[in-house]
Write an enzyme that holds these catalytic residues in place. Structure first.
Site, PDB file in Angstrom:
ATOM      1  N   GLY A  85     -83.850  96.182  32.670  1.00 27.65           N
ATOM      2  CA  GLY A  85     -83.769  94.961  31.896  1.00 27.65           C
ATOM      3  C   GLY A  85     -85.002  94.087  31.982  1.00 27.65           C
ATOM      4  O   GLY A  85     -86.051  94.493  32.504  1.00 27.65           O
ATOM      5  N   ALA A 129     -76.081  91.603  34.194  1.00 28.81           N
ATOM      6  CA  ALA A 129     -75.384  90.381  33.778  1.00 28.81           C
ATOM      7  C   ALA A 129     -75.066  90.450  32.295  1.00 28.81           C
ATOM      8  O   ALA A 129     -75.798  91.079  31.514  1.00 28.81           O
ATOM      9  CB  ALA A 129     -76.233  89.142  34.061  1.00 28.81           C
ATOM     10  N   THR A 136     -75.341  88.205  29.386  1.00 27.28           N
ATOM     11  CA  THR A 136     -76.117  86.980  29.188  1.00 27.28           C
ATOM     12  C   THR A 136     -76.035  86.401  27.783  1.00 27.28           C
ATOM     13  O   THR A 136     -76.730  85.431  27.482  1.00 27.28           O
ATOM     14  CB  THR A 136     -77.607  87.237  29.521  1.00 27.28           C
ATOM     15  OG1 THR A 136     -78.105  88.290  28.685  1.00 27.28           O
ATOM     16  CG2 THR A 136     -77.777  87.623  30.979  1.00 27.28           C
ATOM     17  N   THR A 138     -77.258  81.801  37.789  1.00 28.59           N
ATOM     18  CA  THR A 138     -77.787  81.038  36.658  1.00 28.59           C
ATOM     19  C   THR A 138     -77.709  79.529  36.823  1.00 28.59           C
ATOM     20  O   THR A 138     -76.866  79.014  37.574  1.00 28.59           O
ATOM     21  CB  THR A 138     -77.015  81.430  35.374  1.00 28.59           C
ATOM     22  OG1 THR A 138     -77.484  80.667  34.259  1.00 28.59           O
ATOM     23  CG2 THR A 138     -75.525  81.145  35.538  1.00 28.59           C
ATOM     24  N   TYR A 157     -69.837  81.802  29.803  1.00 28.33           N
ATOM     25  CA  TYR A 157     -70.939  82.433  30.525  1.00 28.33           C
ATOM     26  C   TYR A 157     -71.114  81.791  31.898  1.00 28.33           C
ATOM     27  O   TYR A 157     -71.101  82.477  32.932  1.00 28.33           O
ATOM     28  CB  TYR A 157     -72.237  82.326  29.716  1.00 28.33           C
ATOM     29  CG  TYR A 157     -73.463  82.692  30.515  1.00 28.33           C
ATOM     30  CD1 TYR A 157     -73.676  83.987  30.971  1.00 28.33           C
ATOM     31  CD2 TYR A 157     -74.428  81.728  30.830  1.00 28.33           C
ATOM     32  CE1 TYR A 157     -74.794  84.319  31.722  1.00 28.33           C
ATOM     33  CE2 TYR A 157     -75.550  82.046  31.568  1.00 28.33           C
ATOM     34  CZ  TYR A 157     -75.734  83.343  32.013  1.00 28.33           C
ATOM     35  OH  TYR A 157     -76.843  83.656  32.764  1.00 28.33           O
ATOM     36  N   LYS A 160     -70.240  83.435  35.636  1.00 27.67           N
ATOM     37  CA  LYS A 160     -71.276  83.574  36.665  1.00 27.67           C
ATOM     38  C   LYS A 160     -70.875  82.842  37.949  1.00 27.67           C
ATOM     39  O   LYS A 160     -71.120  83.341  39.052  1.00 27.67           O
ATOM     40  CB  LYS A 160     -72.612  83.056  36.134  1.00 27.67           C
ATOM     41  CG  LYS A 160     -73.245  83.899  35.050  1.00 27.67           C
ATOM     42  CD  LYS A 160     -73.691  85.274  35.550  1.00 27.67           C
ATOM     43  CE  LYS A 160     -74.936  85.190  36.406  1.00 27.67           C
ATOM     44  NZ  LYS A 160     -75.417  86.542  36.806  1.00 27.67           N
TER      45      LYS A 160
END
Length: 281
Positions: free
Chosen positions: A4, A56, A58, A97, A121, A125
């Protein structure tokens, strides 16, 4: 997450440092699978010193309508990995995050500030962070913010693409964060791998608080482009998911622990735009 945005910059740094690395793709290792996570505990990958989780979900807006995927990757997965690490006796290094905060604080957020995510989101997280804390594993959580790099989608790349043809660009000027260059965060993670006793929660971002409009302005300048930029407010650009108005993070705790400092935002954007130019040659 080795292929990624962040992983693509991290793997070469770890290899250069002499680490032996196992980097299965998401097809080879599903972090939402208890069976795959158990492979850590059974030492299918050998005696591991650390597991680094860069995987993740995202898509901030997409998460609002895809709760199973968001919570699976961002919450369930980290918890399973952590429990596998606990049984194997190795450490989990996990990337979280800035969206765990609601954005109402005017100053930089520290690790001691109360968390209150606004959307799915951020909530997923945060649940991942909590699952890691409860796992019994040795853990290190690094919260980062507004990642950009050359190996995937990021805001500066989007701005450069949108600037094609010299058209006018409308960019949000009242949402703030601390942009983080993936090459710099990769150096921090590589340092943390060797700091065997380093555990806990830390913020790991660039040092400058800036708006999206500010980043766009500098990105275009370093790329030698002269598009007209129109500052707009968050209310002018409605999104499916609510976003924090200010999610800028204070990384001084990590720097005090000895982590390498990120380069300045100007230096990072200059390096980024230089790499982008090489792609087009």
């Amino acid at each position: 997450g080795s292929a990624g945005l962040l992983g693509s910059d991290l793997l070469p740094v770890l290899e250069q440092a002499g680490h032996e690395i196992e980097s299965p793709s998401h097809l080879e290792f599903d972090i939402t699978s208890a069976e795959d996570a158990a492979r850590i505990a059974t030492k299918a990958f050998g005696e591991l010193d650390a597991v680094i989780n860069l995987a993740a979900y995202t898509n901030v807006d997409g998460a609002e309508g895809d709760l199973d995927a968001a919570y699976g990757v961002n919450a369930l997965g980290p918890g399973l990995l952590a429990r596998g690490c606990a049984m194997a006796g190795c450490r989990l290094i996990h990337i979280s995050t800035d969206y765990v905060f609601d954005g109402t604080k005017a100053a930089l957020y520290t690790e001691e500030d109360a968390v209150m995510p606004l959307g799915v989101y951020g909530k997923s997280k945060l649940e991942g962070e909590e699952a890691i804390r409860a796992s019994g594993a040795k853990w290190l959580i690094l919260r980062t913010s507004w990642l950009f790099g050359i190996h995937g989608k990021s805001f500066p790349r989007t701005i450069l693409s949108a600037a094609a043809g010299g058209k006018e660009l409308r960019v949000i000027a009242d949402q703030y964060g601390t942009p983080t260059y993936t090459k710099d965060l990769a150096q921090v993670i590589a340092w943390a791998v060797d700091e065997l006793e380093l555990q806990g929660l830390f913020h790991a971002t660039g040092s400058e608080r800036i708006s999206w409009h500010g980043i766009a302005e500098r990105t275009l300048a370093f790329a030698g482009l002269e598009n007209s930029l129109v500052p707009i407010s968050m209310s002018d650009w409605p999104t499916t998911a609510p976003r924090p108005k200010n999610s800028a993070l204070d990384s001084s705790k990590l720097i005090a622990a000895g982590a390498p400092a990120h380069r300045s935002l100007d230096a990072a954007l200059l390096a980024f735009t230089s790499e982008i130019r090489k792609e087009s040659i």
